[in-house]
Enzyme design. Sequence first.
Site, short mmCIF file in Angstrom:
data_model
loop_
_atom_site.label_atom_id
_atom_site.label_comp_id
_atom_site.label_asym_id
_atom_site.label_seq_id
_atom_site.Cartn_x
_atom_site.Cartn_y
_atom_site.Cartn_z
CG ASN A 156 5.55 -19.30 -0.01
OD1 ASN A 156 6.35 -19.46 -0.92
ND2 ASN A 156 4.89 -18.17 0.15
CE LYS B 102 2.92 -13.59 -6.08
NZ LYS B 102 2.50 -12.59 -5.09
CG ASN C 216 12.38 -19.38 -1.53
OD1 ASN C 216 11.84 -19.79 -0.51
ND2 ASN C 216 11.96 -18.29 -2.16
N GLY D 225 0.84 -1.21 0.00
CA GLY D 225 0.00 0.00 0.00
C GLY D 225 0.87 1.25 0.00
CB ALA E 239 7.40 -3.22 -0.77
N1 LIG Z 1 5.00 -7.13 0.69
C1 LIG Z 1 5.20 -7.71 -0.49
O1 LIG Z 1 6.33 -7.66 -1.05
C2 LIG Z 1 4.10 -8.42 -1.19
C3 LIG Z 1 2.85 -8.58 -0.61
N2 LIG Z 1 1.85 -9.20 -1.31
C4 LIG Z 1 0.54 -9.34 -0.71
O2 LIG Z 1 -0.03 -8.04 -0.53
C5 LIG Z 1 -0.92 -8.04 0.60
C6 LIG Z 1 -0.50 -6.91 1.53
O3 LIG Z 1 0.76 -7.28 2.06
P1 LIG Z 1 1.79 -6.26 2.71
O4 LIG Z 1 1.72 -4.95 2.04
O5 LIG Z 1 3.09 -6.97 2.76
O6 LIG Z 1 1.20 -6.16 4.19
P2 LIG Z 1 1.66 -5.23 5.40
O7 LIG Z 1 1.46 -6.02 6.64
O8 LIG Z 1 3.01 -4.65 5.14
O9 LIG Z 1 0.62 -4.03 5.36
C7 LIG Z 1 -0.73 -4.23 5.61
C8 LIG Z 1 -1.31 -2.92 6.07
O10 LIG Z 1 -2.71 -3.07 6.19
C9 LIG Z 1 -3.11 -2.28 7.28
N3 LIG Z 1 -4.44 -2.67 7.75
C10 LIG Z 1 -4.92 -3.90 8.04
N4 LIG Z 1 -6.20 -3.83 8.44
C11 LIG Z 1 -6.55 -2.52 8.40
C12 LIG Z 1 -7.74 -1.82 8.71
N5 LIG Z 1 -8.85 -2.44 9.10
N6 LIG Z 1 -7.74 -0.47 8.57
C13 LIG Z 1 -6.63 0.19 8.16
N7 LIG Z 1 -5.47 -0.43 7.84
C14 LIG Z 1 -5.43 -1.78 7.97
C15 LIG Z 1 -2.02 -2.49 8.31
O11 LIG Z 1 -2.13 -1.45 9.25
P3 LIG Z 1 -1.18 -1.27 10.52
O12 LIG Z 1 0.03 -0.56 9.97
O13 LIG Z 1 -1.99 -0.41 11.40
O14 LIG Z 1 -0.91 -2.64 11.04
C16 LIG Z 1 -0.79 -2.43 7.42
O15 LIG Z 1 -0.34 -1.11 7.27
C17 LIG Z 1 -0.80 -9.43 1.23
O16 LIG Z 1 -1.83 -10.25 0.79
C18 LIG Z 1 0.55 -9.94 0.70
O17 LIG Z 1 0.64 -11.35 0.63
C19 LIG Z 1 2.01 -9.65 -2.58
C20 LIG Z 1 3.22 -9.51 -3.21
C21 LIG Z 1 4.37 -8.94 -2.55
C1 LIG Z 2 8.85 -15.93 -4.39
C2 LIG Z 2 7.75 -16.74 -3.76
C3 LIG Z 2 6.98 -17.46 -4.85
C4 LIG Z 2 8.33 -17.84 -2.96
O1 LIG Z 2 9.27 -17.39 -2.10
C5 LIG Z 2 6.81 -15.84 -3.01
O2 LIG Z 2 5.98 -15.22 -3.63
C6 LIG Z 2 6.77 -15.70 -1.53
O3 LIG Z 2 7.77 -15.86 -0.86
O4 LIG Z 2 5.66 -15.43 -1.03
#
Ligand SMILES: NC(=O)C1=CN([C@@H]2O[C@H](COP(=O)(O)OP(=O)(O)OC[C@H]3O[C@@H](n4cnc5c(N)ncnc54)[C@H](OP(=O)(O)O)[C@@H]3O)[C@@H](O)[C@H]2O)C=CC1
Ligand SMILES: CC(C)(CO)C(=O)C(=O)O
Length: 307
Positions: free
Chosen positions: A194, A186, A204, A16, A133
């Site tokens: 995982n 995915k 991995n 986000g 990220a």
């Molecule tokens: N990070 C990555 O590299 C990747 C992530 N994803 C997927 O993306 C999705 C998001 O992951 P990610 O960004 O890592 O998650 P994070 O834990 O980094 O961020 C999630 C955010 O959501 C907020 N949040 C949750 N509930 C609420 C609510 N009710 N109101 C307001 N804010 C809320 C949290 O708030 P607070 O700060 O208050 O806890 C936090 O800031 C997941 O499904 C993940 O698997 C996919 C590919 C890569």
């Molecule tokens: C790269 C891969 C597929 C596996 O590590 C991944 O998406 C994860 O760690 O969640």
Amino acid sequence: MSDDAPWHILGAGSLGGLWAARLARAGLPVRLVLRDAGRLAAYRAAGGLTLVEDGVATQLPIAAETVAEPAPIQRLLLACKAYDAEAAAVALAPRLAAGSDVLVLQNGLGSQDAVARRLPGSRRVLVSSTEGAFREGDFRVVFAGRGFTWLGDPDDPTPPGWLEQLQRAGIPYAWTPAILSRLWRKLALNCAINPASVLHDCRNGELADHPEEIAGLCVELGHLLEASGQPAAAEGLFDEVQAVIRATAGNYSSMHQDVAHGRRTEIAYLLGHACAQARRLEVPVPRLDALEARLRARLAARGLPLD
Ligand SMILES: NC(=O)C1=CN([C@@H]2O[C@H](COP(=O)(O)OP(=O)(O)OC[C@H]3O[C@@H](n4cnc5c(N)ncnc54)[C@H](OP(=O)(O)O)[C@@H]3O)[C@@H](O)[C@H]2O)C=CC1
Ligand SMILES: CC(C)(CO)C(=O)C(=O)O
């Protein structure tokens, strides 16, 4: 809906924050939606959102508000974890304007349908991303891995007018009619890599030492994808899993990192979703079932949630 509407982004976390920073940097209107007054005060005290990219930190004073703000929302990026998505949708439902767009950016499957059920008056856009990220601190996001983002709407192939804003923001993306296939693929990659990385407690790359185990999982995942009407997502699955294992050899999977840090995992939306789908469709997946049982036992032993 006007394409000039602000981007409301719930989840000032890793992805986000990454989206918010790039959209805001491109001069587009962005509003972060935070949980409550406490989080809003913490955000204001931090002075905004910081994005660290190529080692350079930039602080952006992006506007923020709480979920409870009354102003209507025309376009929402829901960028929380899969297990938080439905509750977040419920909290924001009164604010979503009729015909609004809701982009659901969650790994795995299951949460997207739960969100759609809660927001029947909005268009749901599914998002699958390979960008990486992480949060280095509160409201400080590190852009860790360049990737690509697919967006699509299985119910309506018409691309939304605001898509070009992603290009302006430098977010590499494509609009695809095959978004479900992308999400299933995915999910399958995550199911093959995982949980095994958690159970072997390894990076991995070390999964290359267990080729029969990984190949067996891929066979069952392939059968499940085909039975689920996603044959394209099954094609060459084992080859791609091996390629990802090689390409990310030095990394710990996201699930491994969650378990190592004592954080809740997205098991219910990844392996749990695959096993539940197999039960629904009566597809035998003994290896996946055994993997799920072992993973659940490992999570329980660590005191982590199983959902
Ligand atoms: N990070 C990555 O590299 C990747 C992530 N994803 C997927 O993306 C999705 C998001 O992951 P990610 O960004 O890592 O998650 P994070 O834990 O980094 O961020 C999630 C955010 O959501 C907020 N949040 C949750 N509930 C609420 C609510 N009710 N109101 C307001 N804010 C809320 C949290 O708030 P607070 O700060 O208050 O806890 C936090 O800031 C997941 O499904 C993940 O698997 C996919 C590919 C890569
Ligand atoms: C790269 C891969 C597929 C596996 O590590 C991944 O998406 C994860 O760690 O969640």
